[in-house]
Write an enzyme that holds these catalytic residues in place. Structure first.
Site, PDB file in Angstrom:
ATOM      1  N   ARG A  39     -79.631 -21.298 -44.627  1.00 14.03           N
ATOM      2  CA  ARG A  39     -79.246 -20.381 -45.698  1.00 14.03           C
ATOM      3  C   ARG A  39     -79.052 -21.161 -47.001  1.00 14.03           C
ATOM      4  O   ARG A  39     -78.522 -22.279 -46.991  1.00 14.03           O
ATOM      5  CB  ARG A  39     -77.950 -19.665 -45.350  1.00 14.03           C
ATOM      6  CG  ARG A  39     -78.073 -18.775 -44.126  1.00 14.03           C
ATOM      7  CD  ARG A  39     -76.996 -17.708 -44.101  1.00 14.03           C
ATOM      8  NE  ARG A  39     -76.873 -17.094 -42.788  1.00 14.03           N
ATOM      9  CZ  ARG A  39     -77.668 -16.124 -42.329  1.00 14.03           C
ATOM     10  NH1 ARG A  39     -78.662 -15.664 -43.061  1.00 14.03           N
ATOM     11  NH2 ARG A  39     -77.478 -15.612 -41.118  1.00 14.03           N
ATOM     12  N   ASP A  49     -71.797  -2.818 -40.870  1.00 18.06           N
ATOM     13  CA  ASP A  49     -72.891  -3.498 -40.172  1.00 18.06           C
ATOM     14  C   ASP A  49     -73.039  -2.925 -38.763  1.00 18.06           C
ATOM     15  O   ASP A  49     -72.295  -2.022 -38.369  1.00 18.06           O
ATOM     16  CB  ASP A  49     -72.714  -5.029 -40.170  1.00 18.06           C
ATOM     17  CG  ASP A  49     -71.665  -5.478 -39.176  1.00 18.06           C
ATOM     18  OD1 ASP A  49     -70.818  -4.653 -38.798  1.00 18.06           O
ATOM     19  OD2 ASP A  49     -71.695  -6.655 -38.765  1.00 18.06           O
ATOM     20  N   ARG A  57     -76.801 -24.461 -45.803  1.00 22.36           N
ATOM     21  CA  ARG A  57     -76.169 -24.673 -44.484  1.00 22.36           C
ATOM     22  C   ARG A  57     -77.036 -24.025 -43.406  1.00 22.36           C
ATOM     23  O   ARG A  57     -77.727 -23.029 -43.682  1.00 22.36           O
ATOM     24  CB  ARG A  57     -74.741 -24.102 -44.434  1.00 22.36           C
ATOM     25  CG  ARG A  57     -74.640 -22.651 -44.862  1.00 22.36           C
ATOM     26  CD  ARG A  57     -73.253 -22.098 -44.655  1.00 22.36           C
ATOM     27  NE  ARG A  57     -72.969 -21.900 -43.243  1.00 22.36           N
ATOM     28  CZ  ARG A  57     -73.330 -20.813 -42.549  1.00 22.36           C
ATOM     29  NH1 ARG A  57     -74.001 -19.816 -43.114  1.00 22.36           N
ATOM     30  NH2 ARG A  57     -73.034 -20.708 -41.279  1.00 22.36           N
ATOM     31  N   GLY A 117     -75.606 -19.977 -38.103  1.00 21.96           N
ATOM     32  CA  GLY A 117     -75.192 -20.043 -36.704  1.00 21.96           C
ATOM     33  C   GLY A 117     -75.575 -18.777 -35.951  1.00 21.96           C
ATOM     34  O   GLY A 117     -75.240 -18.621 -34.777  1.00 21.96           O
ATOM     35  N   THR A 118     -76.283 -17.868 -36.611  1.00 20.68           N
ATOM     36  CA  THR A 118     -76.661 -16.622 -35.935  1.00 20.68           C
ATOM     37  C   THR A 118     -78.160 -16.326 -36.020  1.00 20.68           C
ATOM     38  O   THR A 118     -78.645 -15.436 -35.339  1.00 20.68           O
ATOM     39  CB  THR A 118     -75.921 -15.403 -36.534  1.00 20.68           C
ATOM     40  OG1 THR A 118     -76.289 -15.295 -37.908  1.00 20.68           O
ATOM     41  CG2 THR A 118     -74.415 -15.530 -36.419  1.00 20.68           C
ATOM     42  N   SER A 129     -74.641  -8.010 -33.708  1.00 21.41           N
ATOM     43  CA  SER A 129     -74.015  -7.615 -34.971  1.00 21.41           C
ATOM     44  C   SER A 129     -75.014  -7.278 -36.086  1.00 21.41           C
ATOM     45  O   SER A 129     -75.706  -6.279 -36.001  1.00 21.41           O
ATOM     46  CB  SER A 129     -73.065  -8.731 -35.397  1.00 21.41           C
ATOM     47  OG  SER A 129     -72.231  -8.291 -36.410  1.00 21.41           O
TER      48      SER A 129
HETATM   49  C1  G16 Z   1     -71.236 -13.540 -37.883  1.00 14.15           C
HETATM   50  C2  G16 Z   1     -69.909 -14.225 -38.046  1.00 14.15           C
HETATM   51  C3  G16 Z   1     -69.552 -14.307 -39.504  1.00 14.15           C
HETATM   52  C4  G16 Z   1     -70.674 -14.999 -40.275  1.00 14.15           C
HETATM   53  C5  G16 Z   1     -72.020 -14.328 -39.993  1.00 14.15           C
HETATM   54  C6  G16 Z   1     -73.177 -15.100 -40.561  1.00 14.15           C
HETATM   55  O1  G16 Z   1     -71.142 -12.238 -38.389  1.00 14.15           O
HETATM   56  O2  G16 Z   1     -68.934 -13.508 -37.327  1.00 14.15           O
HETATM   57  O3  G16 Z   1     -68.358 -15.023 -39.627  1.00 14.15           O
HETATM   58  O4  G16 Z   1     -70.434 -14.963 -41.642  1.00 14.15           O
HETATM   59  O5  G16 Z   1     -72.225 -14.247 -38.597  1.00 14.15           O
HETATM   60  O6  G16 Z   1     -73.157 -16.380 -39.999  1.00 14.15           O
HETATM   61  P1  G16 Z   1     -74.313 -17.426 -40.226  1.00 14.15           P
HETATM   62  O7  G16 Z   1     -74.459 -17.553 -41.711  1.00 14.15           O
HETATM   63  O8  G16 Z   1     -73.813 -18.674 -39.569  1.00 14.15           O
HETATM   64  O9  G16 Z   1     -75.556 -16.861 -39.622  1.00 14.15           O
HETATM   65  P2  G16 Z   1     -71.722 -11.001 -37.589  1.00 14.15           P
HETATM   66  O10 G16 Z   1     -71.301  -9.812 -38.381  1.00 14.15           O
HETATM   67  O11 G16 Z   1     -73.200 -11.191 -37.515  1.00 14.15           O
HETATM   68  O12 G16 Z   1     -71.052 -11.118 -36.250  1.00 14.15           O
END
Ligand code: G16
Length: 547
Positions: free
Chosen positions: A510, A281, A501, A504-505, A69
């Site tokens: 953050r 995105d 926090r 998760g990606t 993403s």
């Molecule tokens: C994903 C999730 C979103 C989240 C984003 C950032 O988005 O689907 O709900 O807001 O990651 O998450 P984090 O702050 O935990 O890294 P995407 O567009 O990358 O799939």
């Protein structure tokens, strides 16, 4: 399927997709996400899991999307899509994590154990839809997913390069043919067809103009808009930038995440003052808008703005058709304080705040007759309950003339919405319709409320899971002392608010801060970032305070 045939699970793993890394990997905010070269065995195993999940769901289709993403090109990821087109049920995330991390030698026995645990009938048919984004590492990973599906005698169907929301939509349609046709063309017919129907009924006027610039983030969303563009006629004139050619790199200095986080216009777009621009995105599931004024200052219309626009337009239509339905809005801690105030006090719409991640917002939105959910980063959609749809249909058939008209518009608005997940393309058409109906350009849209200045930063620490939070991520519970420090810092600023926090990606913590001036928001965010660095084991160079 007798256990002996599980041997092929090991054979495929050993011969084609061996586990080559000992790094522990976790099913996070949106599936597994890390450097692409660490993912092949994970994706193969998700192919196995998708088959098991399909069988637990009586042979209904499950989706596998290969994408990272908003992340930069070297990353990739994989996530599973449940039969209604929603994110994987959360109780299965632990199972996915377990399966992803066992050694190749233990893969066969762990697979068998999971099959028993979830009580999957392995004699049933299993169907898995597989899609991927434009990353050069995606085809290889998609092939690994196919092998996983075949290893457990499921039937894979490959969709090639699609946006994440198109795959979610196709999975839903395959399991519920009342929702639409499970193909990319079926998606265009439904979403774009509804847009064209509705726009035929809405005259263009006021400050609204039909030209829209789009920053495609050099990803798949722009490419799909390029296909749609030809069918739009005079209804919408899309001027597309960052479509992936001319050396443009995916999400690099462009795209929704860049625009939102850096609060800067993307590279690659030829701007005109006041012209509204939509920024997508990399996999087409997020959208933010912005424009530059005549002094080239950027004005951002983020997910909060989109949510308020959609909620207020739907509320307007509901009241015009006399429907008594409960509309609510779902946000996360990242929502700008000014937006929450505007929604609750001006629009009089109830707001729920949940943890980051579409899966959390989606479930909370289901509690309303009509639930509008958006993350500030532009990820969101609208959900309509069966009760809401039936009520509006009844009015469209039996109401007074004016009520029938509004209910008819609302039905087309519902048709145009991808209810399975946040969808940049569907959201674009929802926004353009609401603006057109109100005769508003981006400037008038911006006037609804004034954002509090905010800043987001990232801090790299040894182990981001050392940070735990509660209260929809607004309060930090560990490491000890960090929340007290944040509160001390926040108390020094007028309208100050901050939280931290673990992402998760991405492998970062953050930091979000807002305050009454940009300078204060910048300073507060930098101070909180320093506190994270000091108390949560920061690595690399210390975050710097703004000059
Ligand atoms: C994903 C999730 C979103 C989240 C984003 C950032 O988005 O689907 O709900 O807001 O990651 O998450 P984090 O702050 O935990 O890294 P995407 O567009 O990358 O799939």
């Amino acid at each position: 399927m007798p256990p002996s045939s599980l041997r092929v699970v090991y054979a495929f793993a050993r011969e084609m997709h061996p586990k080559t890394s000992e790094v522990f990997i976790q099913y996070g905010t949106a599936g597994f996400r890390t450097k692409a070269n660490l993912l092949e065995h994970v994706v193969y195993r998700m192919g196995l899991l998708a088959v098991i999940r399909s069988r637990v769901k009586n042979g209904r289709t499950i989706g596998i999307m290969i994408t990272a993403s908003h992340n930069l090109e070297p990353d990739n990821g994989v996530k599973l899509i449940d039969p209604d087109g929603e994110m994987l049920e959360q109780s299965w995330e632990e199972i996915a994590t377990r399966l992803a991390n066992v050694s190749d030698n233990d893969l066969e026995s762990t697979t068998e154990q999971i099959i028993k645990e979830v009580n999957a009938d392995m004699a049933l048919k299993a169907s898995v839809f597989i899609g991927m984004d434009t990353r050069y590492t995606s085809p290889r990973l998609a092939a690994a997913a196919v092998h996983g599906v075949i290893a457990l005698k499921g039937t894979p169907k490959e969709f090639g390069i699609v946006t994440t929301p198109i795959l979610h939509y196709c999975v839903r349609c395959r399991n519920d043919n009342t929702y639409g046709t499970p193909t990319e063309e079926g998606y265009y017919e439904k979403i774009v067809g509804a847009f064209k129907n509705i726009r035929e009924k809405l005259p263009v006027g006021g400050e609204y103009t039909t030209t829209l610039y789009v920053d495609g983030a050099n990803g798949v969303g722009g490419k799909k808009l390029n296909i749609i563009k030809k069918s739009l006629g005079d209804e919408l004139d899309l001027v597309l930038y960052n479509l992936g050619g001319n050396g443009g790199k995916l999400n690099l200095n462009c795209g929704a995440d860049f625009v939102k986080v850096s609060q800067q216009a993307p590279v690659g777009v030829e701007h005109k003052p006041w012209q509204r621009v939509a920024s997508l995105d990399g996999d087409g599931d997020r959208i933010v808008y912005y424009y530059l004024d005549d002094k080239e200052k950027m004005h951002l219309l983020d997910g909060d703005r989109i949510a308020t626009l959609l909620a207020s337009y739907i509320t307007q239509l509901l009241s015009a058709c006399g429907a008594q339905l409960r509309l609510g809005l779902v946000q996360t801690a990242y929502a700008n304080g000014a937006s929450t105030q505007y929604i609750t006090q001006q629009l009089k719409v109830p707001v729920t705040c949940v943890k980051t991640g579409v899966k959390h917002l989606h479930h909370a939105a289901q509690a309303y007759d009509i639930g509008v959910y958006f993350e500030a980063n532009g990820h969101g959609t609208v959900l309509y309950s069966e009760n809401a749809k039936n009520t509006i249909k009844k009015i469209a058939e039996e109401g007074e003339v004016e009520q029938r008209k509004s209910a008819g518009l609302l039905l087309q608005y519902i048709e145009m919405t991808n209810e399975t997940v946040g969808d940049a393309l569907s959201d674009l058409f929802l926004v353009e319709t609401a603006l057109c109906a109100r005769g508003q350009g981006a400037r008038q849209w911006m006037q609804a409320y004034t954002d509090l200045p905010c800043r987001q930063l990232k801090v790299t620490v040894q182990d981001r899971n050392a940070i735990s939070t509660t209260d929809a991520e607004r309060v930090c519970t560990s490491p000890e002392g960090l929340q007290t420090r944040i509160e001390e810092l926040v108390s020094g600023y007028s309208s100050g608010r901050a939280f931290v926090r673990p992402s998760g990606t991405e492998d970062v913590v953050r930091v979000y801060a807002e305050a009454d001036t940009q300078q204060s928001a910048d300073k507060l965010s930098a101070e909180v970032a320093q506190a994270v660095f000091d108390l949560a084991g920061g690595v690399g160079s210390r975050p710097e305070l703004p000059a």
